[in-house]
Scaffold this motif. Structure first.
Motif, mmCIF file in Angstrom:
data_model
loop_
_atom_site.group_PDB
_atom_site.id
_atom_site.type_symbol
_atom_site.label_atom_id
_atom_site.label_comp_id
_atom_site.label_asym_id
_atom_site.label_seq_id
_atom_site.Cartn_x
_atom_site.Cartn_y
_atom_site.Cartn_z
ATOM 1 N N PHE A 157 0.832 -1.197 0.000
ATOM 2 C CA PHE A 157 0.000 0.000 0.000
ATOM 3 C C PHE A 157 0.866 1.247 0.000
ATOM 4 O O PHE A 157 2.037 1.217 0.397
ATOM 5 C CB PHE A 157 -0.922 0.009 1.222
ATOM 6 C CG PHE A 157 -0.193 0.127 2.548
ATOM 7 C CD1 PHE A 157 -0.041 1.360 3.172
ATOM 8 C CD2 PHE A 157 0.346 -0.999 3.166
ATOM 9 C CE1 PHE A 157 0.629 1.468 4.390
ATOM 10 C CE2 PHE A 157 1.021 -0.902 4.385
ATOM 11 C CZ PHE A 157 1.162 0.347 4.998
ATOM 12 N N GLN A 158 0.297 2.341 -0.478
ATOM 13 C CA GLN A 158 0.946 3.642 -0.425
ATOM 14 C C GLN A 158 0.431 4.382 0.798
ATOM 15 O O GLN A 158 -0.766 4.688 0.869
ATOM 16 C CB GLN A 158 0.652 4.437 -1.690
ATOM 17 C CG GLN A 158 1.211 3.806 -2.946
ATOM 18 C CD GLN A 158 0.883 4.627 -4.171
ATOM 19 O OE1 GLN A 158 1.344 5.754 -4.332
ATOM 20 N NE2 GLN A 158 0.076 4.051 -5.056
ATOM 21 N N PRO A 159 1.281 4.663 1.754
ATOM 22 C CA PRO A 159 0.818 5.300 2.996
ATOM 23 C C PRO A 159 0.285 6.707 2.751
ATOM 24 O O PRO A 159 0.828 7.448 1.936
ATOM 25 C CB PRO A 159 2.064 5.321 3.877
ATOM 26 C CG PRO A 159 3.205 5.249 2.917
ATOM 27 C CD PRO A 159 2.729 4.413 1.773
ATOM 28 N N ASP A 160 -0.787 7.048 3.468
ATOM 29 C CA ASP A 160 -1.322 8.403 3.375
ATOM 30 C C ASP A 160 -0.601 9.317 4.356
ATOM 31 O O ASP A 160 0.317 8.879 5.078
ATOM 32 C CB ASP A 160 -2.839 8.401 3.616
ATOM 33 C CG ASP A 160 -3.224 7.838 4.988
ATOM 34 O OD1 ASP A 160 -2.403 7.919 5.935
ATOM 35 O OD2 ASP A 160 -4.344 7.317 5.111
ATOM 36 N N ASP A 161 -0.988 10.573 4.389
ATOM 37 C CA ASP A 161 -0.277 11.539 5.238
ATOM 38 C C ASP A 161 -0.333 11.160 6.712
ATOM 39 O O ASP A 161 0.640 11.337 7.448
ATOM 40 C CB ASP A 161 -0.865 12.943 5.047
ATOM 41 C CG ASP A 161 -0.527 13.525 3.682
ATOM 42 O OD1 ASP A 161 0.459 13.073 3.077
ATOM 43 O OD2 ASP A 161 -1.252 14.431 3.220
ATOM 44 N N GLY A 162 -1.462 10.625 7.144
ATOM 45 C CA GLY A 162 -1.570 10.225 8.541
ATOM 46 C C GLY A 162 -0.636 9.080 8.883
ATOM 47 O O GLY A 162 -0.018 9.073 9.956
ATOM 48 N N GLN A 163 -0.519 8.132 7.969
ATOM 49 C CA GLN A 163 0.386 7.006 8.204
ATOM 50 C C GLN A 163 1.842 7.452 8.176
ATOM 51 O O GLN A 163 2.666 6.960 8.956
ATOM 52 C CB GLN A 163 0.123 5.921 7.164
ATOM 53 C CG GLN A 163 -1.214 5.225 7.352
ATOM 54 C CD GLN A 163 -1.607 4.374 6.166
ATOM 55 O OE1 GLN A 163 -1.444 4.782 5.007
ATOM 56 N NE2 GLN A 163 -2.119 3.183 6.423
ATOM 57 N N ILE A 164 2.158 8.390 7.273
ATOM 58 C CA ILE A 164 3.517 8.933 7.237
ATOM 59 C C ILE A 164 3.834 9.632 8.556
ATOM 60 O O ILE A 164 4.941 9.488 9.109
ATOM 61 C CB ILE A 164 3.676 9.932 6.069
ATOM 62 C CG1 ILE A 164 3.595 9.213 4.728
ATOM 63 C CG2 ILE A 164 4.991 10.700 6.188
ATOM 64 C CD1 ILE A 164 4.836 8.464 4.330
ATOM 65 N N GLU A 165 2.874 10.365 9.081
ATOM 66 C CA GLU A 165 3.081 11.062 10.354
ATOM 67 C C GLU A 165 3.344 10.064 11.477
ATOM 68 O O GLU A 165 4.224 10.275 12.327
ATOM 69 C CB GLU A 165 1.857 11.914 10.680
ATOM 70 C CG GLU A 165 2.021 12.773 11.923
ATOM 71 C CD GLU A 165 0.854 13.710 12.148
ATOM 72 O OE1 GLU A 165 0.877 14.440 13.162
ATOM 73 O OE2 GLU A 165 -0.080 13.727 11.320
ATOM 74 N N THR A 166 2.594 8.974 11.480
ATOM 75 C CA THR A 166 2.801 7.937 12.492
ATOM 76 C C THR A 166 4.183 7.305 12.348
ATOM 77 O O THR A 166 4.880 7.045 13.342
ATOM 78 C CB THR A 166 1.723 6.848 12.368
ATOM 79 O OG1 THR A 166 0.435 7.434 12.586
ATOM 80 C CG2 THR A 166 1.948 5.731 13.376
ATOM 81 N N MET A 167 4.605 7.066 11.121
ATOM 82 C CA MET A 167 5.938 6.515 10.888
ATOM 83 C C MET A 167 7.016 7.458 11.404
ATOM 84 O O MET A 167 8.000 7.028 12.031
ATOM 85 C CB MET A 167 6.142 6.247 9.400
ATOM 86 C CG MET A 167 5.327 5.111 8.838
ATOM 87 S SD MET A 167 5.598 4.956 7.050
ATOM 88 C CE MET A 167 4.469 3.625 6.655
#
Length: 217
Positions: free
Chosen positions: A82-92
């Motif tokens: 999957f391509q992470p969305d902005d929220g997932q990038i922030e969590t990473m």
């Protein structure tokens, strides 16, 4: 201070701190792209910073396809990426900061260090992994020095080179990127296509793509 999430190419780290790459590090890199096509779409377009040449990433990808590829397992896992969305990038980003570890350590599928090893990473994963598609990197062959495409629709492994100063002709894989070029360099050009069911040995691969001059033999 909380570092903001940044949407970047697959090989880069997620935060501003990663912009500080020394000139020496840049000079050591051989940038490249590893792509996988399935059902008419680019499912993988992985930026790699290091060892993109034929004897590096080229041989690594070839060897995986020839000796390790489990098509059924690979395609099943590929469908779960999957391509992470902005929220997932922030969590990473938050996880990286808290752990004090590198992207390569925690999220290797998003690391510039992974390069062609993304194929084996996908095949061996036990959970869905994030990917960042960077297909437009192929448009600037001054920086994209090599590209490798595994096309499961056509059953092919295709090789491309950079430093191309001529617009691509119709029919070339990356012709659709002609209008994305800047300056005198155009998208990477096709060099060779191999059938996935008839892949060459490492020696044959290198002899075709890196022929020796007579005075070097």
């Amino acid at each position: 201070m909380t570092l903001p999430p940044v949407r970047v190419r697959a090989g880069c780290k997620f935060t501003r701190a990663t912009a500080h790459i020394t000139q020496e590090e840049r000079s050591m890199g051989t940038r490249h792209l590893t792509c996988v096509v399935k059902d008419g779409d680019y499912k993988v377009a992985q930026y790699g910073q290091w060892d993109g040449y034929y004897g590096g990433a080229g041989i690594d990808i070839l060897s995986f396809l020839r000796e390790k590829l489990n098509r059924e397992k690979f395609l099943a896992n590929l469908a779960q990426t999957f391509q992470p969305d902005d929220g997932q990038i922030e969590t990473m980003n938050a996880t990286l900061k808290a752990a004090g570890k590198s992207v390569a350590a925690l999220y290797p599928s998003m690391s510039r260090d992974t390069g062609g090893d993304i194929l084996e990473l996908i095949q061996n994963t036990i959970e869905p992994i994030p990917l960042s598609l960077d297909i437009e990197f192929a448009a600037d062959s001054l920086f994209c020095e090599y590209a490798y495409v595994v096309d499961f629709d056509k059953g092919t492994f295709e090789v491309f080179e950079g430093y191309n100063e001529t617009p691509l002709a119709e029919g070339e894989r990356f012709t659709f990127l002609n209008d994305k070029t800047k300056g005198k360099y155009h998208p990477v050009r096709h060099v060779k296509t191999y059938q996935l069911d008839a892949l060459p040995t490492d020696e044959a691969f290198l002899s075709e793509l890196e022929p020796q001059d007579e005075d070097e033999e």
